[in-house]
Write a protein that holds these residues in place. Structure first.
Motif, mmCIF file in Angstrom:
data_model
loop_
_atom_site.group_PDB
_atom_site.id
_atom_site.type_symbol
_atom_site.label_atom_id
_atom_site.label_comp_id
_atom_site.label_asym_id
_atom_site.label_seq_id
_atom_site.Cartn_x
_atom_site.Cartn_y
_atom_site.Cartn_z
ATOM 1 N N ILE A 7 40.609 23.461 42.311
ATOM 2 C CA ILE A 7 39.908 23.721 43.558
ATOM 3 C C ILE A 7 38.965 24.855 43.235
ATOM 4 C CG2 ILE A 7 40.116 24.492 45.940
ATOM 5 C CD1 ILE A 7 42.762 23.182 46.100
ATOM 6 N N TYR A 27 26.266 27.370 47.749
ATOM 7 C CA TYR A 27 27.286 26.652 47.000
ATOM 8 C C TYR A 27 27.081 25.162 47.164
ATOM 9 C CZ TYR A 27 29.505 31.096 46.442
ATOM 10 O OH TYR A 27 29.748 32.384 46.105
ATOM 11 N N PRO A 47 34.471 24.429 53.560
ATOM 12 C CA PRO A 47 35.393 25.328 54.241
ATOM 13 C C PRO A 47 34.700 26.553 54.811
ATOM 14 C CG PRO A 47 35.681 25.463 51.865
ATOM 15 C CD PRO A 47 34.788 24.295 52.131
ATOM 16 N N GLU A 77 37.466 45.985 50.336
ATOM 17 C CA GLU A 77 37.551 46.239 48.903
ATOM 18 C C GLU A 77 38.523 45.213 48.340
ATOM 19 O OE1 GLU A 77 36.347 49.109 45.863
ATOM 20 O OE2 GLU A 77 35.936 49.201 48.000
ATOM 21 N N PHE A 78 38.009 44.301 47.522
ATOM 22 C CA PHE A 78 38.865 43.218 47.043
ATOM 23 C C PHE A 78 39.792 43.682 45.922
ATOM 24 C CE2 PHE A 78 35.493 40.717 48.981
ATOM 25 C CZ PHE A 78 36.235 39.770 49.665
ATOM 26 N N LEU A 79 41.016 43.220 46.004
ATOM 27 C CA LEU A 79 41.935 43.404 44.883
ATOM 28 C C LEU A 79 41.754 42.257 43.904
ATOM 29 C CD1 LEU A 79 45.108 44.326 46.960
ATOM 30 C CD2 LEU A 79 43.651 45.884 45.702
ATOM 31 N N VAL A 80 41.567 41.078 44.460
ATOM 32 C CA VAL A 80 41.292 39.891 43.659
ATOM 33 C C VAL A 80 40.170 39.146 44.359
ATOM 34 C CG1 VAL A 80 42.189 37.711 42.771
ATOM 35 C CG2 VAL A 80 43.708 39.667 42.935
ATOM 36 N N GLU A 82 38.183 35.717 43.649
ATOM 37 C CA GLU A 82 37.983 34.564 42.776
ATOM 38 C C GLU A 82 36.908 33.607 43.291
ATOM 39 O OE1 GLU A 82 42.565 34.516 41.169
ATOM 40 O OE2 GLU A 82 41.866 32.899 42.448
ATOM 41 N N TYR A 83 36.523 33.769 44.523
ATOM 42 C CA TYR A 83 35.438 32.928 45.009
ATOM 43 C C TYR A 83 34.575 33.716 45.980
ATOM 44 C CZ TYR A 83 38.311 32.192 49.213
ATOM 45 O OH TYR A 83 39.059 32.375 50.344
ATOM 46 N N GLY A 84 33.361 33.285 46.095
ATOM 47 C CA GLY A 84 32.447 33.931 47.013
ATOM 48 C C GLY A 84 32.296 33.100 48.270
ATOM 49 N N GLY B 30 30.626 32.986 43.051
ATOM 50 C CA GLY B 30 31.828 32.218 42.783
ATOM 51 C C GLY B 30 32.266 32.282 41.329
ATOM 52 N N TRP B 35 38.126 35.957 36.754
ATOM 53 C CA TRP B 35 39.187 35.204 37.421
ATOM 54 C C TRP B 35 39.007 33.699 37.386
ATOM 55 C CZ3 TRP B 35 42.924 38.435 38.172
ATOM 56 C CH2 TRP B 35 42.599 39.788 38.311
ATOM 57 N N PRO B 43 44.410 26.913 43.047
ATOM 58 C CA PRO B 43 43.395 27.227 44.043
ATOM 59 C C PRO B 43 43.003 28.701 43.961
ATOM 60 C CG PRO B 43 45.541 26.890 45.067
ATOM 61 C CD PRO B 43 45.696 26.540 43.625
ATOM 62 N N ALA B 44 41.732 28.966 44.166
ATOM 63 C CA ALA B 44 41.244 30.333 44.066
ATOM 64 C C ALA B 44 41.664 31.138 45.292
ATOM 65 C CB ALA B 44 39.722 30.329 43.941
ATOM 66 N N VAL B 45 41.928 32.395 45.094
ATOM 67 C CA VAL B 45 42.290 33.259 46.215
ATOM 68 C C VAL B 45 41.399 34.507 46.236
ATOM 69 C CG1 VAL B 45 44.726 32.579 46.248
ATOM 70 C CG2 VAL B 45 44.033 34.561 44.909
ATOM 71 N N ASN B 46 41.250 35.028 47.424
ATOM 72 C CA ASN B 46 40.690 36.364 47.590
ATOM 73 C C ASN B 46 41.788 37.222 48.197
ATOM 74 O OD1 ASN B 46 38.155 35.834 46.603
ATOM 75 N ND2 ASN B 46 37.198 35.536 48.592
ATOM 76 N N VAL B 47 41.935 38.397 47.664
ATOM 77 C CA VAL B 47 42.971 39.294 48.173
ATOM 78 C C VAL B 47 42.342 40.642 48.476
ATOM 79 C CG1 VAL B 47 45.212 40.372 47.698
ATOM 80 C CG2 VAL B 47 44.683 38.157 46.676
ATOM 81 N N TRP B 48 42.660 41.175 49.644
ATOM 82 C CA TRP B 48 42.211 42.530 49.941
ATOM 83 C C TRP B 48 43.289 43.262 50.717
ATOM 84 C CZ3 TRP B 48 40.382 38.219 52.383
ATOM 85 C CH2 TRP B 48 40.394 38.207 53.788
ATOM 86 N N GLU B 49 43.068 44.542 50.848
ATOM 87 C CA GLU B 49 44.122 45.402 51.349
ATOM 88 C C GLU B 49 43.567 46.341 52.404
ATOM 89 O OE1 GLU B 49 45.486 47.894 48.189
ATOM 90 O OE2 GLU B 49 47.398 48.312 49.153
ATOM 91 N N GLU B 57 43.407 35.106 51.164
ATOM 92 C CA GLU B 57 42.622 34.022 51.754
ATOM 93 C C GLU B 57 42.373 32.921 50.725
ATOM 94 O OE1 GLU B 57 38.635 34.487 54.234
ATOM 95 O OE2 GLU B 57 38.288 33.906 52.157
ATOM 96 N N LEU B 58 42.463 31.687 51.185
ATOM 97 C CA LEU B 58 42.200 30.528 50.325
ATOM 98 C C LEU B 58 41.347 29.530 51.085
ATOM 99 C CD1 LEU B 58 45.541 31.132 49.903
ATOM 100 C CD2 LEU B 58 45.237 29.232 48.336
ATOM 101 N N GLU B 59 40.517 28.816 50.351
ATOM 102 C CA GLU B 59 39.751 27.729 50.966
ATOM 103 C C GLU B 59 40.506 26.429 50.727
ATOM 104 O OE1 GLU B 59 35.833 28.133 49.278
ATOM 105 O OE2 GLU B 59 35.217 29.337 51.006
#
Lengths: 131, 148
Positions: A7, A27, A47, A77-80, A82-84, B30, B35, B43-49, B57-59
């Motif tokens: 994905i 995209y 999405p 502020e992202f920790l991870v 992986e997509y924009g 992207g 990563w 699946p790709a994830v975005n993580v924030w705090e 978050e995931l699409e």
């Protein structure tokens, strides 16, 4: 790409000739195009798009799909990461066999479904054989 | 004792920001290093705090809530996705790019979370999971009293 079982998002490659109202990166949505006897169905993953932010245009045999996606988290502020997040944009050449006047679209859960009915002349016809 | 302020002057954060700014003109979002290349089958994830919680978050376009399985064990968040394709016969596929099958993603959370208060929301194909931090993991402001 299709067989990789991923994905992921791919950047749009087609040149974007149309004018943009918002600068940024586009995209390229993943799509399935399925041919039925009487229509083509195009499923596009967009999405994050809202139904009112999706534009589908058909002009001179070119189908253009543009789904606006509002930025969701600009201040974090992202920790991870992986997509924009950004708009989806893709164009398709559509054969003349499609009845452009009857193209319809529906949207649910981040998937846009386009129905492209075949023109009468292009539908498969079974010819009866006289004995 | 070494005192380091966390956000503004962390050299790595600063470098990262600077690189982001420099590259933002031509490197698509992207494809952010490193990563996306490492995790091709997930699946790709975005993580924030935020001070109170961790957000993941995931699409997941086309997914219904019953095709999702989210669980938290310790500081591990597991997300299982079952994405079915249109199972149609007597049709021809001209393009088949939308991924199908089952996907599992395990995210190591950077802090302890309160598993009972985890919330997940699915909207327009975007899944957002909010994991409130456990009381012990929240930053605490210490009041300094001065003896006058």
């Amino acid at each position: 790409m299709a067989n990789e079982n991923t994905i992921s998002k791919t950047p749009a490659q087609e040149s974007t000739q149309a004018e943009h109202t918002r600068a940024g990166f586009y995209y390229r949505p993943n799509v399935d195009i399925i041919e039925h006897p009487d229509e083509l169905v195009l499923l596009a993953d967009v999405p994050g798009a809202r139904p009112d932010g999706i534009e589908v245009n058909f002009e001179d045999g070119t189908l253009t799909l543009h789904a606006k996606v509002a930025p969701r988290h600009e201040e974090v502020e992202f920790l991870v990461r992986e997509y924009g997040v950004g708009d989806f944009w893709r164009t398709f050449r559509v054969a003349e066999t499609v009845d452009a006047g009857k193209i319809s679209a529906e949207y649910a859960d981040g998937v846009l479904a386009l129905h492209l009915p075949k023109a009468e002349a292009a539908k498969p016809r079974k010819i009866a054989i006289q004995a | 004792m070494v005192l380091r302020s966390w956000r503004p002057t962390n050299p790595l954060t600063q470098l990262r920001r600077e690189m982001d700014r420099l590259l933002s003109g031509w490197v698509p979002d992207g494809l952010e290093w490193p990563w996306s290349g490492m995790l091709r089958s997930q699946p790709a994830v975005n993580v924030w705090e935020t001070p109170e919680s961790i957000h993941v978050e995931l699409e997941v376009p086309g997914l219904k809530s019953d095709q999702l399985d989210i669980s938290v064990v310790g500081n591990q968040l597991s997300i299982k996705i079952e994405r079915s394709g249109p199972a149609e016969e007597n049709v021809t596929y001209h393009r088949r790019e939308r991924p199908v099958g089952s996907f599992l993603r395990v995210v190591q959370l950077p802090a302890e979370v309160d598993a009972n208060r985890v919330e997940a929301e699915l909207q327009h194909g975007v899944l957002t999971i909010k994991l409130p931090k456990a009381e012990a993991a929240k930053p605490r402001k210490i009041q300094v009293t001065s003896a006058s």
